[in-house]
Design a protein around this motif. Structure first.
Motif, short mmCIF file in Angstrom:
data_model
loop_
_atom_site.label_atom_id
_atom_site.label_comp_id
_atom_site.label_asym_id
_atom_site.label_seq_id
_atom_site.Cartn_x
_atom_site.Cartn_y
_atom_site.Cartn_z
N THR A 194 17.66 32.64 93.55
CA THR A 194 17.01 33.47 94.55
C THR A 194 16.48 34.74 93.89
O THR A 194 17.20 35.42 93.15
CB THR A 194 17.98 33.85 95.68
OG1 THR A 194 18.43 32.65 96.31
CG2 THR A 194 17.30 34.73 96.72
N TYR A 195 15.23 35.04 94.14
CA TYR A 195 14.61 36.26 93.65
C TYR A 195 13.85 36.90 94.80
O TYR A 195 12.97 36.27 95.40
CB TYR A 195 13.67 35.96 92.48
CG TYR A 195 12.96 37.18 91.94
CD1 TYR A 195 13.64 38.11 91.17
CD2 TYR A 195 11.62 37.42 92.23
CE1 TYR A 195 13.00 39.24 90.66
CE2 TYR A 195 10.97 38.54 91.74
CZ TYR A 195 11.67 39.45 90.96
OH TYR A 195 11.03 40.56 90.48
N GLN A 196 14.22 38.12 95.14
CA GLN A 196 13.63 38.86 96.26
C GLN A 196 13.60 38.01 97.53
O GLN A 196 12.56 37.84 98.18
CB GLN A 196 12.23 39.36 95.88
CG GLN A 196 12.26 40.38 94.74
CD GLN A 196 10.92 41.03 94.47
OE1 GLN A 196 9.88 40.58 94.95
NE2 GLN A 196 10.92 42.09 93.67
N ASN A 197 14.78 37.44 97.81
CA ASN A 197 15.02 36.71 99.06
C ASN A 197 14.24 35.40 99.18
O ASN A 197 14.08 34.87 100.28
CB ASN A 197 14.71 37.59 100.28
CG ASN A 197 15.56 38.85 100.31
OD1 ASN A 197 16.77 38.80 100.06
ND2 ASN A 197 14.93 39.98 100.60
N LYS A 198 13.81 34.87 98.07
CA LYS A 198 13.12 33.57 98.09
C LYS A 198 13.69 32.69 96.99
O LYS A 198 14.02 33.18 95.91
CB LYS A 198 11.61 33.75 97.89
CG LYS A 198 10.84 32.45 98.02
CD LYS A 198 9.33 32.68 97.93
CE LYS A 198 8.58 31.35 98.03
NZ LYS A 198 7.10 31.55 97.95
N SER A 199 13.81 31.40 97.26
CA SER A 199 14.36 30.46 96.28
C SER A 199 13.27 29.91 95.37
O SER A 199 12.16 29.61 95.83
CB SER A 199 15.06 29.30 97.01
OG SER A 199 16.19 29.75 97.71
#
Length: 398
Positions: A194-199
Motif C-alpha cells: 500500500t502506498y498513499q492508501n492505494k494497493s
C-alpha cells in the motif's frame, strides 16, 4: 561498478538528509554564489537541476543502484511528476537474482558481488517494476545502513556449491534457497503493498506512479579499440548482463552531458574514483598534467597540495584515455549522478555530481568534477534519449 571504494567512503559519511526541497536548498546554499572553502576552490553554479535527497549506500557496492535510481527520481521531476524515493535495494535484489542465474549458467565464469551497471537499473525496472523506498529498505534488526559482506559471502558459497553439482543434475530448488537467503538478509519482497492508501504491485507502481518508459534510455561508452558510433561490449567485470552500448569519442561524452543539462535532463555516470586527484572529502576531481605519473598511494601532503587551488589540465585525447583503460588505471569503480554545472574562480566549468556516500564531505554529499576528468575517467553514461544532441543522434540509430 562500486566494487572497491565504498568501504573507505564510510570514513567520511554522515546520515543523509530528508526532504526533496531541503536537499535542493542545501545544494543551492553550498554551491551558489562565490563560496570559498578549505580547498581554495570557489564555485558558482550555472545549472542546478532538481534532485531528491542524498542517501548513504553504507557498506554495500550498490552505487549503481543508488545513482541510477536517483537519476530516475530526477526523471520523474523532469516529467512533471512528484518524485518518489525508489527502493534501491529492491533493484539490487532483483539484479542479484538474475545475476545468479547467469553465474550458474556460465559455471562461475562471470564476476560475483554487489556491483552492477546503470543499465541494470533500467533492465530491472522494465522487468520487475519498482517499489517505494518506504516499503522495502533491505534493513532488518534495527540496522540503519546496508552491510552486504556476510550476505554476499554466503550467496557466493551457495552458488559455487550449485555449480559443483554434486547430484549430477541441477534441480530448480537452488533458486528457492537463494531467494530465501536474500529474504533472511534483506527481508522478503511484498507481492502487494500500500502506498498513499492505494494497493500496488511493483509493476503497477512503476506504471502508475513512477510513469517512466524504460525504452527511453540509452547508454554510451568510449574506447578507441572498437569503431566509434557503433555498439560494442562494455568490457568491465560488473557487466554481467553482457550489455552492448554505443561507443563514442571522449569529447562526445561531455557533448551529451552538456546538452542534457542545458535541456533539464540529468545523467547517470559510471567512473573511476581510484586516483589521488579524485577527492571525496574535498568534493573535487580533476586531471593533473602528466596524470600517469601519479601513483595511487601518494602522501597526505602531496594529496593536499593537489587541492590547494584549480590546476591546469591536459587535453584528453582518445589515445590518452585508452592508455588509462589498457594499463588498468581507469577502472569501473563507482556510479554517481550528474545533476548540474558550475564554474570555479577562473571560469573553468565543472559538473555538479550527486554521490551516495552520505553528506559528510565539503559539499554535503556533492562534488565538482571537471569536464576533462569526465572525458578521461568515464566508464559509461546513461541518459534519456531526448537528451542526446542531434550531432550524436545523427551518427547512431536511436
Amino acid at each position: 561498478m562500486c566494487r572497491k571504494f565504498f568501504l573507505t567512503a564510510l570514513l567520511f559519511v554522515t546520515v543523509a538528509g530528508s526532504g526533496w526541497l531541503h536537499a535542493q536548498d542545501d545544494l543551492i546554499k553550498k554551491i551558489s554564489g562565490n563560496s570559498s572553502d578549505s580547498t581554495g576552490f570557489r564555485f558558482t553554479n550555472i545549472i542546478n537541476l532538481e534532485v531528491t535527497p542524498i542517501e548513504n549506500q553504507g557498506s554495500s557496492g550498490t552505487c549503481w543502484s543508488y545513482s541510477t535510481n536517483s537519476f530516475l527520481e530526477s526523471e520523474m521531476i523532469k516529467a512533471g511528476r512528484k518524485p518518489v524515493p525508489l527502493a534501491k535495494i529492491y533493484t539490487a535484489r532483483r539484479s542479484y537474482e538474475d545475476k545468479a542465474e547467469n553465474y550458474v549458467k556460465m559455471n562461475g565464469a562471470v564476476s560475483w558481488g554487489d556491483g552492477g551497471e546503470a543499465h541494470d537499473v533500467i533492465n530491472m525496472y522494465a522487468k520487475y517494476g519498482a517499489v517505494p523506498e518506504e516499503v522495502y529498505t533491505g534493513l532488518l534488526n534495527g540496522a540503519t545502513t546496508n552491510n552486504f559482506s556476510e550476505m554476499q559471502a554466503i550467496l557466493k558459497a551457495m552458488l559455487d556449491a550449485v555449480i559443483k553439482n554434486p547430484a549430477g543434475v541441477l534441480s530448480p530448488r537452488w533458486k528457492k534457497a537463494f531467494a530465501a537467503t536474500l529474504d533472511a538478509y534483506l527481508g522478503p519482497v511484498p507481492p502487494m503493498f500500500t502506498y498513499q492508501n492505494k494497493s500496488y504491485t511493483p509493476q503497477s507502481f512503476a506504471k502508475e506512479v513512477v510513469g517512466l518508459d524504460a525504452g527511453n534510455y540509452i547508454e554510451f561508452i568510449s574506447q578507441n579499440n572498437t569503431p566509434y558510433w557503433q555498439k560494442a561490449m562494455m568490457m568491465v567485470p560488473d557487466n554481467w548482463a553482457f550489455q552492448w552500448d554505443y561507443n563514442i569519442p571522449p569529447a562526445a561524452v561531455t557533448d551529451i552531458i552538456d546538452n542534457a543539462l542545458k535541456n533539464g535532463y540529468t545523467v547517470a555516470w559510471g567512473t573511476d574514483v581510484s586516483e589521488p586527484y579524485f577527492s571525496w572529502p574535498n568534493g573535487v576531481a580533476f586531471v593533473p598534467q602528466n596524470p600517469f605519473s601519479y601513483v595511487k598511494n601518494i602522501t597526505a601532503a602531496q594529496k593536499k597540495e593537489l587541492f590547494t587551488s584549480p590546476k591546469p589540465e591536459p587535453e584528453i585525447t582518445p589515445e590518452l584515455r585508452q592508455t588509462g583503460i589498457e594499463n588498468g588505471q581507469t577502472s569501473d569503480d563507482h556510479g554517481m549522478h550528474i545533476v548540474g554545472l558550475s564554474k570555479d574562480q577562473d571560469g573553468k566549468e565543472y559538473y555538479i555530481v550527486k554521490n551516495s556516500w552520505g553528506t559528510g564531505n565539503e559539499y554535503k554529499g556533492y562534488l565538482h568534477v571537471t569536464k576533462a576528468y569526465v572525458q578521461f575517467k568515464t566508464t559509461s553514461i546513461l541518459v534519456n534519449k531526448k537528451a542526446v544532441p542531434k550531432s550524436v543522434a545523427s551518427k547512431i540509430t536511436l
